[in-house]
Enzyme design. Structure first.
Site, short mmCIF file in Angstrom:
data_model
loop_
_atom_site.label_atom_id
_atom_site.label_comp_id
_atom_site.label_asym_id
_atom_site.label_seq_id
_atom_site.Cartn_x
_atom_site.Cartn_y
_atom_site.Cartn_z
CG PHE A 146 -36.44 -112.03 29.90
CD1 PHE A 146 -37.77 -111.68 29.86
CD2 PHE A 146 -35.92 -112.55 31.09
CE1 PHE A 146 -38.59 -111.84 30.98
CE2 PHE A 146 -36.72 -112.71 32.21
CZ PHE A 146 -38.06 -112.36 32.15
CE1 TYR A 177 -28.01 -105.67 36.16
CE2 TYR A 177 -29.54 -104.45 37.54
CZ TYR A 177 -29.24 -105.54 36.74
OH TYR A 177 -30.20 -106.49 36.51
NE ARG A 192 -15.71 -118.86 30.90
CZ ARG A 192 -15.13 -117.80 31.43
NH1 ARG A 192 -14.44 -116.98 30.67
NH2 ARG A 192 -15.22 -117.56 32.72
N1 LIG Z 1 -31.79 -110.43 32.33
C1 LIG Z 1 -32.20 -110.96 33.47
O1 LIG Z 1 -33.36 -110.85 33.88
C2 LIG Z 1 -31.21 -111.71 34.29
C3 LIG Z 1 -31.63 -112.44 35.41
C4 LIG Z 1 -30.68 -113.20 36.10
C5 LIG Z 1 -29.35 -113.17 35.70
N2 LIG Z 1 -29.00 -112.40 34.64
C6 LIG Z 1 -27.63 -112.36 34.14
O2 LIG Z 1 -27.30 -113.68 33.78
C7 LIG Z 1 -25.91 -113.87 33.91
C8 LIG Z 1 -25.68 -115.10 34.79
O3 LIG Z 1 -26.16 -114.83 36.11
P1 LIG Z 1 -26.08 -115.99 37.21
O4 LIG Z 1 -26.48 -115.46 38.52
O5 LIG Z 1 -26.78 -117.16 36.67
O6 LIG Z 1 -24.51 -116.20 37.17
P2 LIG Z 1 -23.55 -117.13 38.03
O7 LIG Z 1 -24.31 -118.25 38.64
O8 LIG Z 1 -22.73 -116.24 38.89
O9 LIG Z 1 -22.59 -117.74 36.90
C9 LIG Z 1 -21.81 -116.91 36.10
C10 LIG Z 1 -21.70 -117.58 34.73
O10 LIG Z 1 -21.07 -116.70 33.82
C11 LIG Z 1 -20.03 -117.39 33.17
N3 LIG Z 1 -18.97 -116.46 32.79
C12 LIG Z 1 -18.31 -115.61 33.62
N4 LIG Z 1 -17.44 -114.88 32.90
C13 LIG Z 1 -17.54 -115.30 31.62
C14 LIG Z 1 -16.89 -114.93 30.42
N5 LIG Z 1 -15.95 -113.97 30.38
N6 LIG Z 1 -17.24 -115.57 29.28
C15 LIG Z 1 -18.18 -116.54 29.30
N7 LIG Z 1 -18.83 -116.92 30.41
C16 LIG Z 1 -18.52 -116.31 31.55
C17 LIG Z 1 -19.56 -118.42 34.18
O11 LIG Z 1 -18.88 -119.44 33.50
P3 LIG Z 1 -17.49 -120.07 34.06
O12 LIG Z 1 -17.89 -121.12 35.05
O13 LIG Z 1 -16.90 -120.62 32.82
O14 LIG Z 1 -16.70 -118.95 34.69
C18 LIG Z 1 -20.91 -118.87 34.73
O15 LIG Z 1 -21.52 -119.77 33.85
C19 LIG Z 1 -25.37 -112.58 34.50
O16 LIG Z 1 -24.93 -111.77 33.46
C20 LIG Z 1 -26.59 -111.96 35.16
O17 LIG Z 1 -26.49 -110.56 35.30
C21 LIG Z 1 -29.89 -111.68 33.94
#
Ligand SMILES: NC(=O)c1ccc[n+]([C@@H]2O[C@H](COP(=O)([O-])OP(=O)(O)OC[C@H]3O[C@@H](n4cnc5c(N)ncnc54)[C@H](OP(=O)(O)O)[C@@H]3O)[C@@H](O)[C@H]2O)c1
Length: 382
Positions: free
Chosen positions: A317, A98, A220
């Site tokens: 972002f 990270y 997906r």
């Molecule tokens: N930049 C920011 O400020 C910020 C803030 C919050 C979160 N995030 C990021 O946003 C993302 C989602 O976080 P979350 O907490 O919402 O996640 P989450 O609820 O754990 O859900 C994970 C998501 O990722 C998908 N996924 C996993 N592996 C994948 C792959 N190889 N290809 C395509 N899709 C895949 C899953 O889809 P399936 O159901 O198909 O497995 C699911 O939709 C993470 O990368 C997290 O680090 C960023």
């Protein structure tokens, strides 16, 4: 997921700086954190905590241990943790991939809800019984009790559901900012997003629906596609489509009844991001906030024309950065939390689908949090 930020290793911090991930150990009851702190040296009573002493596979390196609580200083609070989710950033932090990394050993978990049980003599903003969440990443929330600096937490009203409160600080805030800060969206406008069943995605769907904005939600393909699609539509998704459908001519049919998106939200990367970019309307914005596929966001020849002839913008972002930029003035964060809580009370914003897991079963929860197609946020209940 590796985000395109410089890695900051949080070693040797001696000053408790407000709203900075340096608060990671120093302000989280692990003052002057070091190995001896975890060896039951000077504390009053023990807290159970999920600790990692090296980076690696979370299922191997994370252990449940007893750690001592330091005394509650004048500007500190003691809290009892209520619920704390396992987010992808928690996993990536443990894996060592990270953008910010704690000094080790560290307590895992960047997000969660706690209840104040004791306050120091100079604490002004909090009293026993209040609910709090961290202001910044890195406090180490996967534990039963902790001592935090008053400045490192923000209070939350306790009339919203526990799971909503425990998961409000990262994903709904990210969704809120991305829907507010990049394009001026009006009722009837459209947003397209991938990973639409993620925590962020579900918050985007609901906040957008509350504002009258259409969402085109890409997930997906999976055996239970219809069930998941119905679930997302029940919380306000306008359209739910499979990744493969993004490339099909039928997309044109959809755009006969729905405006082309002004905003595309990318949590996946790779081809998926490229396809989102292609569907943006003239002058629209692609915002990348996650990279779940671990594939880079590329702008190949097919989308070069999008940049030239459609003037699309490609941005990123990070909610942690937003919180740090606003760390000297609590008002913007408070105002956002107030709006989110108001949506929650109106039934317009629910917690993501969650699986509640007892702390002792953390192995099961960590494993599930890393599996594909789970569609349920693992939340440790203390
Ligand atoms: N930049 C920011 O400020 C910020 C803030 C919050 C979160 N995030 C990021 O946003 C993302 C989602 O976080 P979350 O907490 O919402 O996640 P989450 O609820 O754990 O859900 C994970 C998501 O990722 C998908 N996924 C996993 N592996 C994948 C792959 N190889 N290809 C395509 N899709 C895949 C899953 O889809 P399936 O159901 O198909 O497995 C699911 O939709 C993470 O990368 C997290 O680090 C960023």
């Amino acid at each position: 997921m590796r985000l395109p930020f410089h890695t900051v290793r949080l070693t040797g911090q001696t000053v408790c700086r407000r709203s900075s991930a340096v608060a990671l150990l120093r302000c989280s009851g692990q003052r002057d954190a070091n190995v001896s702190h975890f060896s039951h040296s000077v504390g009053r009573c023990a807290s159970q905590a999920l600790i990692y002493r090296s980076h690696g596979d979370p299922c191997r390196v994370v252990q449940l241990e007893n750690i001592d609580l330091p005394p509650v200083g004048a500007k500190a609070i003691q809290v009892k943790m209520l619920a704390t989710p396992i987010n992808p950033s928690d996993i990536n932090m443990i894996q060592g991939t990270y953008a910010i990394l704690p000094e080790l050993p560290a307590v895992g978990g960047n997000e969660g809800l706690a209840q104040v049980i004791e306050v120091g003599s100079h604490v002004k903003s909090l009293k026993p019984g209040d609910w709090i969440i961290p202001k910044d990443a890195g406090l180490g929330m996967w534990r039963t009790e902790a001592v935090f600096a008053e400045d490192d937490v923000i209070s939350l009203p306790n009339d919203i559901p526990l799971l909503s409160a425990a998961t409000i600080g990262v994903n709904p805030c990210t969704a809120f900012r991305m829907l507010s800060d990049f394009e001026s969206l009006k009722p009837g406008d459209s947003v397209i997003q991938n990973a639409a069943n993620s925590g962020v995605g579900q918050a985007v769907i609901q906040i957008a629906a509350a504002r009258g904005i259409n969402t085109i939600n890409v997930i997906r393909d999976r055996p239970d596609f219809k069930q998941l699609s119905d679930r997302l539509k029940a919380i306000g998704a306008s359209f739910v489509i499979r990744e493969e459908e993004l490339r099909r001519p039928e997309m044109k049919e959809m755009f006969k009844t729905c405006a082309k998106p002004k905003l595309a939200l990318n949590g996946v990367g790779g081809k998926s991001a490229t396809e989102l970019l292609r569907h943006l309307q003239f002058g629209g914005t692609l915002v990348t906030y996650g990279g779940m596929s671990k594939q880079p966001v590329t702008v190949p020849v097919v989308t070069t024309s999008a940049l030239i002839f459609k003037d699309v913008k490609v941005k990123g972002f990070w909610v942690t950065q937003w919180k740090r930029i606003h760390s000297h003035d609590e008002m913007p964060f408070r105002a956002m939390l107030d709006e989110l809580c108001s949506l929650i009370r109106q039934g317009k914003l629910t917690a993501p689908a969650c699986t509640e897991v007892g702390l002792q079963e953390y192995h099961k929860a960590l494993d599930a949090a890393m599996q594909p197609f789970i569609s349920s946020k693992q939340v440790l209940i203390m």
